[in-house]
Structure formats: C-alpha cells, structure tokens
Scaffold this active site. Structure first.
Site, short mmCIF file in Angstrom:
data_model
loop_
_atom_site.label_atom_id
_atom_site.label_comp_id
_atom_site.label_asym_id
_atom_site.label_seq_id
_atom_site.Cartn_x
_atom_site.Cartn_y
_atom_site.Cartn_z
N HIS A 219 -8.35 2.10 -5.74
CA HIS A 219 -7.63 1.29 -4.80
C HIS A 219 -6.38 1.68 -4.96
CE1 HIS A 219 -11.19 -1.00 -3.99
NE2 HIS A 219 -11.68 -1.01 -5.42
N ASN B 99 -12.75 4.57 -1.61
CA ASN B 99 -11.99 3.31 -1.51
C ASN B 99 -12.62 2.45 -0.38
OD1 ASN B 99 -10.17 1.23 -1.11
ND2 ASN B 99 -8.16 2.49 -1.05
N TYR C 225 0.78 -1.01 -0.17
CA TYR C 225 -0.06 -0.02 -0.02
C TYR C 225 1.00 1.16 0.14
CZ TYR C 225 -3.70 -3.34 1.11
OH TYR C 225 -4.61 -4.22 0.89
N SER D 41 -3.47 -0.46 -4.16
CA SER D 41 -3.22 -1.56 -5.08
C SER D 41 -4.23 -2.18 -6.09
CB SER D 41 -2.86 -3.12 -4.19
OG SER D 41 -4.50 -3.42 -3.60
N HIS E 174 -15.30 -6.01 -1.50
CA HIS E 174 -15.34 -7.38 -2.00
C HIS E 174 -16.39 -8.24 -1.58
CE1 HIS E 174 -11.49 -6.00 -3.49
NE2 HIS E 174 -11.04 -6.23 -2.13
N ARG F 64 -10.59 -10.87 -3.81
CA ARG F 64 -10.42 -9.33 -4.18
C ARG F 64 -10.66 -9.26 -5.77
NH1 ARG F 64 -7.24 -7.27 0.00
NH2 ARG F 64 -6.04 -8.88 1.11
N ASP G 153 -25.82 -1.27 -2.25
CA ASP G 153 -27.00 -0.55 -2.13
C ASP G 153 -26.88 0.73 -1.95
OD1 ASP G 153 -28.40 -2.72 -2.37
OD2 ASP G 153 -29.30 -3.16 -0.61
C1 DQA Z 1 -7.51 -1.74 -1.20
C2 DQA Z 1 -7.63 -3.11 -1.81
C3 DQA Z 1 -8.71 -4.08 -1.04
O1 DQA Z 1 -8.61 -5.45 -1.60
C4 DQA Z 1 -8.22 -4.41 0.45
O2 DQA Z 1 -9.11 -5.12 1.21
C5 DQA Z 1 -7.94 -3.11 0.93
C6 DQA Z 1 -7.17 -1.88 0.22
C7 DQA Z 1 -6.51 -0.92 -1.76
O3 DQA Z 1 -6.63 0.29 -1.63
O4 DQA Z 1 -5.63 -1.58 -2.65
O5 DQA Z 1 -8.21 -2.76 2.33
O6 DQA Z 1 -9.00 -1.38 -1.34
#
Ligand code: DQA
Length: 150
Positions: free
Chosen positions: A103, A77, A26, A105, A83, A115, A90
């Site tokens: 995101h 985010n 991250y 990542s 997921h 994911r 909703d």
């Molecule tokens: C995330 C990716 C998600 O899969 C993960 O659960 C996160 C961070 C990202 O910013 O890369 O908490 O949203």
C-alpha cells in the site's frame, strides 16, 4: 545466471489515477511512472515484471487465478478491495507462489476504521505500507530474497 522469473504487480481500483488522486496521501508519481519504475526495479532483480491495474473485481480475480495456475509471484495493491472483498481473499488463498501486499499509504494509521482490516494480509508473506511508490521496490526485493536471488 538463473532464468528470468515473471512477477505480476497488480493494482486495484482508483490506482490508475495515481499522481492525480489525493497526492497528499498517495504522492505525485503517476501510474504510468509507477509502471516504468516497477519494470526497471524488477529488471535489476532479474524479473520480467508485468504491471496491471483494473477497476473491475472479476478481472482482478482472473489475474490472480492465472497467477495461481502458473505459480507466478504477485505484488498486490488491492486498494479498497483489501478491506472488504471475500472474492479477493479467496483468490489470494489459492496462490502458489509468494504474495506481497503493498500500500502506498499506511491503512492501519489512517483514521477510517474500515481501512484497518485487510483480506489480503492472511495470505501475504509480507505487508509493505506507508512507503509510497518505493514500497513496490521493497516488495519486489522481498520476492527476490524469497526466491534466493542474489
Ligand atoms: C491503498 C490504501 C487503501 O485503503 C485505499 O482504498 C486505496 C489505496 C494504498 O495504496 O495506500 O485505494 O491501497
């Protein structure tokens, strides 16, 4: 010169630990730095940006409902809720202004199967993933373009 538009940048669980949380995935920018960056990037685009983070799903749903009522654009985010959360699905469905999913990542290229599903994407005008914190700048720029900002 058009009036300042409010934009919400909403962050889900564990993102408050940015910079300390798995920096190899991250990045090393802290959450506090991300907040400052988003406010600056937004200011450059003529936006009044509020950045929030919560570990509580109901609080996030409340913020999304308020954004729906006030037609406020949202950069979201949703972290892990992305997921599996039908409540977030909703709430996103009710939004009345553009929603951009972001995101740090790229969940689609990560090994965990869970994911690879997003309950946010169906409601988003764009998904920006795998660009680290710069992805938030791109998300704000997408909103600016959609709103016809110079
Ligand atoms: C995330 C990716 C998600 O899969 C993960 O659960 C996160 C961070 C990202 O910013 O890369 O908490 O949203």
């Amino acid at each position: 010169m058009s009036a300042t538009t409010r934009v919400l940048v909403l962050n889900g669980p564990n993102l408050g630990r940015l910079g300390r949380r798995q920096p190899q995935i991250y990045g090393t920018t802290s959450y506090e730095q991300l907040v400052e960056l988003c406010v600056e990037w937004g200011h450059d685009l003529g936006f009044d940006v509020s950045v929030r983070q919560t570990n509580y799903e109901g609080e996030m749903v409340g913020w999304l409902n308020d954004a729906a009522d006030s037609a406020t654009p949202v950069v979201l985010n949703a972290a892990a809720w992305t997921h599996y959360s039908l409540a977030i699905y909703d709430a996103c469905a009710q939004l009345t202004a553009p929603l951009v999913e972001v995101h740090l990542s790229d969940p689609l290229t990560r090994p965990e199967e869970f994911r690879h599903t997003s309950y946010v994407t169906p409601h988003a005008v764009a998904v920006i993933a795998g660009r680290g914190v710069d992805g938030y700048a791109e998300a704000l720029a997408v909103i600016a373009r959609l709103l016809g900002r110079p």
